[in-house]
Design a protein around this motif. Structure first.
Motif, mmCIF file in Angstrom:
data_model
loop_
_atom_site.group_PDB
_atom_site.id
_atom_site.type_symbol
_atom_site.label_atom_id
_atom_site.label_comp_id
_atom_site.label_asym_id
_atom_site.label_seq_id
_atom_site.Cartn_x
_atom_site.Cartn_y
_atom_site.Cartn_z
ATOM 1 N N ARG A 99 3.441 10.629 -9.525
ATOM 2 C CA ARG A 99 2.575 11.119 -10.899
ATOM 3 C C ARG A 99 1.719 12.419 -10.542
ATOM 4 N N GLN A 100 1.599 12.429 -9.084
ATOM 5 C CA GLN A 100 0.634 13.911 -8.781
ATOM 6 C C GLN A 100 -0.874 13.412 -8.982
ATOM 7 N N LEU A 101 -0.785 12.194 -8.507
ATOM 8 C CA LEU A 101 -2.197 11.638 -8.394
ATOM 9 C C LEU A 101 -2.628 11.233 -7.227
ATOM 10 N N ALA A 102 -4.088 11.632 -6.816
ATOM 11 C CA ALA A 102 -4.525 11.409 -5.326
ATOM 12 C C ALA A 102 -5.399 10.212 -5.624
ATOM 13 N N VAL A 103 -5.188 9.340 -5.017
ATOM 14 C CA VAL A 103 -5.736 8.158 -4.905
ATOM 15 C C VAL A 103 -6.734 7.847 -3.729
ATOM 16 N N GLU A 104 -8.037 7.632 -3.565
ATOM 17 C CA GLU A 104 -8.474 7.369 -2.351
ATOM 18 C C GLU A 104 -8.079 5.851 -1.602
ATOM 19 N N ARG B 287 0.643 -1.268 0.026
ATOM 20 C CA ARG B 287 -0.059 0.035 -0.122
ATOM 21 C C ARG B 287 0.700 1.344 -0.103
ATOM 22 N N SER B 288 1.995 1.139 0.871
ATOM 23 C CA SER B 288 2.657 2.302 0.987
ATOM 24 C C SER B 288 3.403 2.616 -0.498
ATOM 25 N N VAL B 289 4.002 1.636 -1.181
ATOM 26 C CA VAL B 289 4.446 1.561 -2.411
ATOM 27 C C VAL B 289 3.515 2.245 -3.547
ATOM 28 N N LEU B 290 2.307 1.942 -3.386
ATOM 29 C CA LEU B 290 1.168 2.241 -4.322
ATOM 30 C C LEU B 290 1.039 3.806 -4.150
ATOM 31 N N VAL B 291 0.926 4.290 -3.029
ATOM 32 C CA VAL B 291 0.689 5.641 -2.545
ATOM 33 C C VAL B 291 1.908 6.515 -3.103
ATOM 34 N N VAL C 180 -9.475 2.533 -3.058
ATOM 35 C CA VAL C 180 -8.698 2.166 -4.290
ATOM 36 C C VAL C 180 -7.405 1.392 -4.067
ATOM 37 N N ILE C 181 -6.578 2.300 -3.147
ATOM 38 C CA ILE C 181 -5.292 1.793 -3.077
ATOM 39 C C ILE C 181 -5.499 0.296 -2.406
ATOM 40 N N ALA C 182 -6.386 0.059 -1.373
ATOM 41 C CA ALA C 182 -6.437 -1.218 -0.751
ATOM 42 C C ALA C 182 -7.035 -2.224 -1.958
ATOM 43 N N TYR C 183 -7.797 -1.914 -2.795
ATOM 44 C CA TYR C 183 -8.531 -2.637 -3.909
ATOM 45 C C TYR C 183 -7.292 -3.196 -4.743
ATOM 46 N N ILE C 184 -6.342 -2.478 -5.141
ATOM 47 C CA ILE C 184 -5.352 -2.419 -6.107
ATOM 48 C C ILE C 184 -4.646 -3.628 -5.163
ATOM 49 N N ALA C 185 -4.005 -3.287 -4.116
ATOM 50 C CA ALA C 185 -3.039 -4.031 -3.278
ATOM 51 C C ALA C 185 -3.660 -5.516 -3.038
ATOM 52 N N LEU C 186 -5.010 -5.443 -3.053
ATOM 53 C CA LEU C 186 -5.490 -6.972 -2.894
ATOM 54 C C LEU C 186 -5.433 -7.795 -4.217
ATOM 55 N N HIS C 187 -5.332 -7.035 -5.484
ATOM 56 C CA HIS C 187 -5.443 -7.706 -6.648
ATOM 57 C C HIS C 187 -4.122 -7.822 -7.433
ATOM 58 N N ARG D 14 -10.147 8.928 -19.566
ATOM 59 C CA ARG D 14 -11.709 9.037 -19.172
ATOM 60 C C ARG D 14 -11.871 10.374 -18.720
ATOM 61 N N GLN D 15 -10.640 11.172 -18.538
ATOM 62 C CA GLN D 15 -10.755 12.548 -17.875
ATOM 63 C C GLN D 15 -11.457 12.561 -16.618
ATOM 64 N N GLY D 16 -11.399 11.554 -15.648
ATOM 65 C CA GLY D 16 -11.680 11.586 -14.370
ATOM 66 C C GLY D 16 -10.698 11.073 -13.414
ATOM 67 N N LYS D 17 -10.982 11.067 -12.067
ATOM 68 C CA LYS D 17 -10.191 10.348 -11.013
ATOM 69 C C LYS D 17 -9.868 8.965 -11.353
#
Length: 244
Positions: free
Chosen positions: A174-179, A164-168, A182-189, A211-214
Protein backbone atom coordinates in the motif's frame (compact mmCIF):
# COMPACT_ATOMS: atom_id res chain seq x y z
CA UNK A 1 9.99 -19.41 -9.02
CA UNK A 2 10.97 -22.12 -6.58
CA UNK A 3 9.60 -22.03 -3.07
CA UNK A 4 12.03 -23.02 -0.37
CA UNK A 5 12.01 -22.75 3.40
CA UNK A 6 15.68 -21.75 3.08
CA UNK A 7 15.02 -19.12 0.42
CA UNK A 8 14.07 -15.47 0.74
CA UNK A 9 10.88 -15.44 2.84
CA UNK A 10 7.73 -15.78 0.77
CA UNK A 11 4.09 -16.73 2.32
CA UNK A 12 0.49 -16.47 3.47
CA UNK A 13 -2.60 -15.45 1.60
CA UNK A 14 -1.73 -11.88 0.56
CA UNK A 15 -5.11 -11.13 -1.06
CA UNK A 16 -5.38 -7.36 -0.75
CA UNK A 17 -8.63 -5.47 -1.25
CA UNK A 18 -7.09 -3.59 -4.19
CA UNK A 19 -5.32 -6.55 -5.83
CA UNK A 20 -4.98 -10.30 -5.57
CA UNK A 21 -1.59 -11.73 -4.66
CA UNK A 22 -1.62 -15.48 -5.02
CA UNK A 23 1.74 -16.15 -6.69
CA UNK A 24 4.75 -17.94 -5.25
CA UNK A 25 6.62 -14.69 -4.65
CA UNK A 26 3.80 -13.50 -2.36
CA UNK A 27 4.03 -16.57 -0.13
CA UNK A 28 6.18 -15.82 2.90
CA UNK A 29 7.90 -18.79 4.52
CA UNK A 30 8.54 -19.47 8.20
CA UNK A 31 8.58 -22.46 10.54
CA UNK A 32 4.78 -22.41 10.66
CA UNK A 33 4.41 -23.36 7.00
CA UNK A 34 7.84 -24.68 5.95
CA UNK A 35 6.68 -28.31 5.76
CA UNK A 36 3.82 -27.38 3.42
CA UNK A 37 6.18 -25.33 1.26
CA UNK A 38 8.55 -28.29 1.04
CA UNK A 39 5.60 -30.42 -0.08
CA UNK A 40 4.95 -28.08 -3.01
CA UNK A 41 8.65 -27.88 -3.83
CA UNK A 42 8.82 -31.68 -3.81
CA UNK A 43 6.24 -32.15 -6.55
CA UNK A 44 6.20 -34.10 -8.87
CA UNK A 45 8.43 -36.40 -6.82
CA UNK A 46 5.91 -36.98 -4.04
CA UNK A 47 6.15 -40.75 -4.15
CA UNK A 48 2.36 -40.93 -3.77
CA UNK A 49 -0.67 -39.85 -5.76
CA UNK A 50 -2.29 -37.54 -3.20
CA UNK A 51 -1.19 -35.02 -0.61
CA UNK A 52 -3.19 -33.30 2.12
CA UNK A 53 -2.57 -29.84 3.59
CA UNK A 54 -4.39 -29.01 6.82
CA UNK A 55 -4.57 -25.84 8.87
CA UNK A 56 -6.94 -23.29 10.40
CA UNK A 57 -8.86 -20.67 8.45
CA UNK A 58 -6.56 -17.98 7.11
CA UNK A 59 -3.35 -19.98 7.52
CA UNK A 60 -2.59 -19.97 3.80
CA UNK A 61 -3.93 -23.29 2.51
CA UNK A 62 -5.75 -21.78 -0.46
CA UNK A 63 -2.76 -19.65 -1.40
CA UNK A 64 -0.41 -22.62 -1.26
CA UNK A 65 -2.89 -24.71 -3.26
CA UNK A 66 -2.97 -21.98 -5.89
CA UNK A 67 0.84 -21.94 -6.09
CA UNK A 68 0.77 -25.69 -6.71
CA UNK A 69 -2.09 -25.32 -9.19
CA UNK A 70 -0.08 -22.85 -11.26
CA UNK A 71 2.99 -25.07 -11.11
CA UNK A 72 1.20 -28.33 -11.97
CA UNK A 73 -1.40 -26.77 -14.35
CA UNK A 74 -4.06 -28.46 -12.24
CA UNK A 75 -7.77 -27.80 -12.28
CA UNK A 76 -9.29 -26.70 -8.96
CA UNK A 77 -12.62 -27.81 -7.51
CA UNK A 78 -14.23 -27.40 -4.09
CA UNK A 79 -15.07 -30.69 -2.41
CA UNK A 80 -18.65 -29.44 -2.09
CA UNK A 81 -18.82 -29.23 -5.91
CA UNK A 82 -17.38 -32.63 -6.80
CA UNK A 83 -19.29 -34.45 -9.53
CA UNK A 84 -18.59 -36.79 -12.43
CA UNK A 85 -17.07 -33.91 -14.39
CA UNK A 86 -14.30 -33.66 -11.80
CA UNK A 87 -12.90 -36.96 -13.06
CA UNK A 88 -12.60 -35.49 -16.54
CA UNK A 89 -10.67 -32.54 -15.13
CA UNK A 90 -8.13 -34.89 -13.56
CA UNK A 91 -7.93 -36.94 -16.76
CA UNK A 92 -7.33 -33.78 -18.81
CA UNK A 93 -4.37 -32.40 -16.89
CA UNK A 94 -3.22 -35.20 -14.62
CA UNK A 95 -3.45 -32.90 -11.60
CA UNK A 96 -6.31 -31.62 -9.47
CA UNK A 97 -6.77 -29.47 -6.36
CA UNK A 98 -9.71 -30.48 -4.15
CA UNK A 99 -10.31 -27.80 -1.53
CA UNK A 100 -12.05 -27.90 1.84
CA UNK A 101 -12.86 -31.58 2.21
CA UNK A 102 -13.91 -30.84 5.79
CA UNK A 103 -16.70 -28.53 4.61
CA UNK A 104 -18.74 -31.10 2.79
CA UNK A 105 -17.99 -33.61 0.02
CA UNK A 106 -20.66 -33.51 -2.68
CA UNK A 107 -19.90 -37.05 -3.85
CA UNK A 108 -17.77 -39.33 -1.71
CA UNK A 109 -17.84 -41.90 -4.50
CA UNK A 110 -16.35 -39.39 -6.96
CA UNK A 111 -13.56 -38.45 -4.55
CA UNK A 112 -12.77 -42.12 -3.98
CA UNK A 113 -12.68 -42.64 -7.75
CA UNK A 114 -10.39 -39.62 -8.17
CA UNK A 115 -7.93 -40.99 -5.63
CA UNK A 116 -7.94 -44.38 -7.34
CA UNK A 117 -7.52 -42.81 -10.77
CA UNK A 118 -4.57 -40.69 -9.64
CA UNK A 119 -2.86 -43.72 -8.14
CA UNK A 120 -3.43 -45.93 -11.18
CA UNK A 121 -2.60 -43.29 -13.82
CA UNK A 122 0.27 -41.52 -12.03
CA UNK A 123 -1.82 -38.40 -11.46
CA UNK A 124 -1.56 -35.94 -8.57
CA UNK A 125 -4.22 -34.61 -6.21
CA UNK A 126 -3.70 -31.91 -3.59
CA UNK A 127 -6.41 -31.81 -0.91
CA UNK A 128 -6.94 -29.05 1.64
CA UNK A 129 -8.84 -29.20 4.92
CA UNK A 130 -9.19 -27.38 8.22
CA UNK A 131 -9.44 -30.73 10.00
CA UNK A 132 -7.57 -34.01 9.88
CA UNK A 133 -9.39 -36.82 8.02
CA UNK A 134 -10.02 -38.65 11.28
CA UNK A 135 -12.09 -35.68 12.47
CA UNK A 136 -14.23 -35.49 9.33
CA UNK A 137 -17.50 -37.39 9.11
CA UNK A 138 -17.21 -39.60 6.02
CA UNK A 139 -19.82 -42.23 5.25
CA UNK A 140 -17.98 -44.27 2.61
CA UNK A 141 -15.66 -46.66 4.48
CA UNK A 142 -13.22 -47.07 1.57
CA UNK A 143 -12.85 -43.31 1.20
CA UNK A 144 -12.45 -42.84 4.95
CA UNK A 145 -9.64 -45.40 4.95
CA UNK A 146 -7.98 -43.90 1.88
CA UNK A 147 -7.98 -40.36 3.28
CA UNK A 148 -6.65 -41.46 6.65
CA UNK A 149 -3.75 -43.14 4.86
CA UNK A 150 -2.58 -39.79 3.42
CA UNK A 151 -0.01 -38.19 5.78
CA UNK A 152 -1.30 -34.65 6.47
CA UNK A 153 1.06 -31.69 6.21
CA UNK A 154 -0.03 -29.02 8.67
CA UNK A 155 0.16 -25.25 8.37
CA UNK A 156 0.15 -23.64 11.81
CA UNK A 157 -1.05 -20.11 12.57
CA UNK A 158 1.69 -17.61 11.69
CA UNK A 159 4.53 -17.33 14.17
CA UNK A 160 5.86 -13.94 15.31
CA UNK A 161 8.47 -13.61 12.58
CA UNK A 162 6.01 -14.48 9.83
CA UNK A 163 3.29 -12.22 11.19
CA UNK A 164 5.66 -9.25 11.27
CA UNK A 165 6.88 -10.03 7.74
CA UNK A 166 3.31 -10.24 6.47
CA UNK A 167 2.45 -6.90 8.05
CA UNK A 168 5.51 -5.24 6.51
CA UNK A 169 4.61 -6.72 3.11
CA UNK A 170 0.98 -5.63 3.30
CA UNK A 171 1.86 -2.08 4.32
CA UNK A 172 4.57 -1.93 1.64
CA UNK A 173 2.06 -3.04 -0.99
CA UNK A 174 0.00 0.00 0.00
CA UNK A 175 3.13 2.19 -0.17
CA UNK A 176 2.96 2.81 3.56
CA UNK A 177 6.09 3.08 5.70
CA UNK A 178 5.40 1.86 9.24
CA UNK A 179 7.97 1.94 12.02
CA UNK A 180 9.13 -1.40 13.49
CA UNK A 181 7.70 -0.72 16.95
CA UNK A 182 4.24 -0.18 15.41
CA UNK A 183 4.56 -3.40 13.43
CA UNK A 184 5.52 -5.20 16.66
CA UNK A 185 2.53 -3.69 18.48
CA UNK A 186 0.06 -4.81 15.80
CA UNK A 187 1.62 -8.29 15.66
CA UNK A 188 1.21 -8.62 19.42
CA UNK A 189 -2.49 -7.71 19.43
CA UNK A 190 -3.97 -8.84 16.10
CA UNK A 191 -5.67 -12.20 15.70
CA UNK A 192 -3.38 -14.69 13.97
CA UNK A 193 -5.46 -15.17 10.85
CA UNK A 194 -5.05 -13.50 7.50
CA UNK A 195 -8.54 -12.04 7.37
CA UNK A 196 -7.82 -10.25 10.66
CA UNK A 197 -4.39 -9.04 9.51
CA UNK A 198 -5.80 -7.76 6.23
CA UNK A 199 -8.60 -5.97 8.04
CA UNK A 200 -6.29 -4.21 10.47
CA UNK A 201 -3.91 -3.08 7.72
CA UNK A 202 -6.85 -1.69 5.74
CA UNK A 203 -8.18 0.05 8.87
CA UNK A 204 -4.76 1.60 9.55
CA UNK A 205 -4.68 2.88 5.98
CA UNK A 206 -8.15 4.42 6.29
CA UNK A 207 -7.42 6.06 9.63
CA UNK A 208 -4.07 7.49 8.55
CA UNK A 209 -5.73 9.04 5.49
CA UNK A 210 -8.57 10.45 7.60
CA UNK A 211 -6.13 11.92 10.10
CA UNK A 212 -3.69 12.98 7.38
CA UNK A 213 -0.78 11.54 9.30
CA UNK A 214 1.47 8.52 9.48
CA UNK A 215 0.54 5.23 11.06
CA UNK A 216 1.49 5.51 14.71
CA UNK A 217 0.87 3.18 17.62
CA UNK A 218 -2.25 5.22 18.46
CA UNK A 219 -3.56 4.77 14.91
CA UNK A 220 -2.79 1.05 15.11
CA UNK A 221 -4.64 0.75 18.42
CA UNK A 222 -7.67 2.52 16.96
CA UNK A 223 -7.53 0.28 13.89
CA UNK A 224 -7.42 -2.84 16.02
CA UNK A 225 -10.42 -1.65 18.00
CA UNK A 226 -12.44 -0.50 14.98
CA UNK A 227 -11.81 -3.70 13.02
CA UNK A 228 -12.88 -6.02 15.85
CA UNK A 229 -16.67 -5.91 15.16
CA UNK A 230 -16.06 -6.66 11.48
CA UNK A 231 -13.94 -9.67 12.37
CA UNK A 232 -16.65 -10.94 14.74
CA UNK A 233 -19.18 -10.73 11.91
CA UNK A 234 -16.83 -12.59 9.58
CA UNK A 235 -16.37 -15.38 12.11
CA UNK A 236 -20.12 -15.71 12.57
CA UNK A 237 -20.47 -16.18 8.81
CA UNK A 238 -17.30 -18.24 8.36
CA UNK A 239 -19.08 -21.57 7.86
CA UNK A 240 -20.78 -20.21 4.77
CA UNK A 241 -17.83 -18.40 3.20
CA UNK A 242 -14.96 -19.85 1.17
CA UNK A 243 -11.49 -19.48 2.55
CA UNK A 244 -9.32 -16.86 0.89
Amino acid sequence: MSLSAKAQPEQLVLALPHRQAQEAEDFLVSQSNAAAVELVDGWPDWGRAAALVTGPRGAGKSHLANVWRLRSHAHLVAAADLDDGSVGKLEERGALVVEDIDRGIASEQVLFHLLNFAREKAGSILLTSRAAPGDIEIGLPDLRSRLRAIPPVHIAPPDDALLRSVLVKLFSDRQLAVEPHVIAYIALHVDRAMDAVLGVVAACDRLSLARQGKITRAVAAAALESDAPDRDDERADADGDPEH
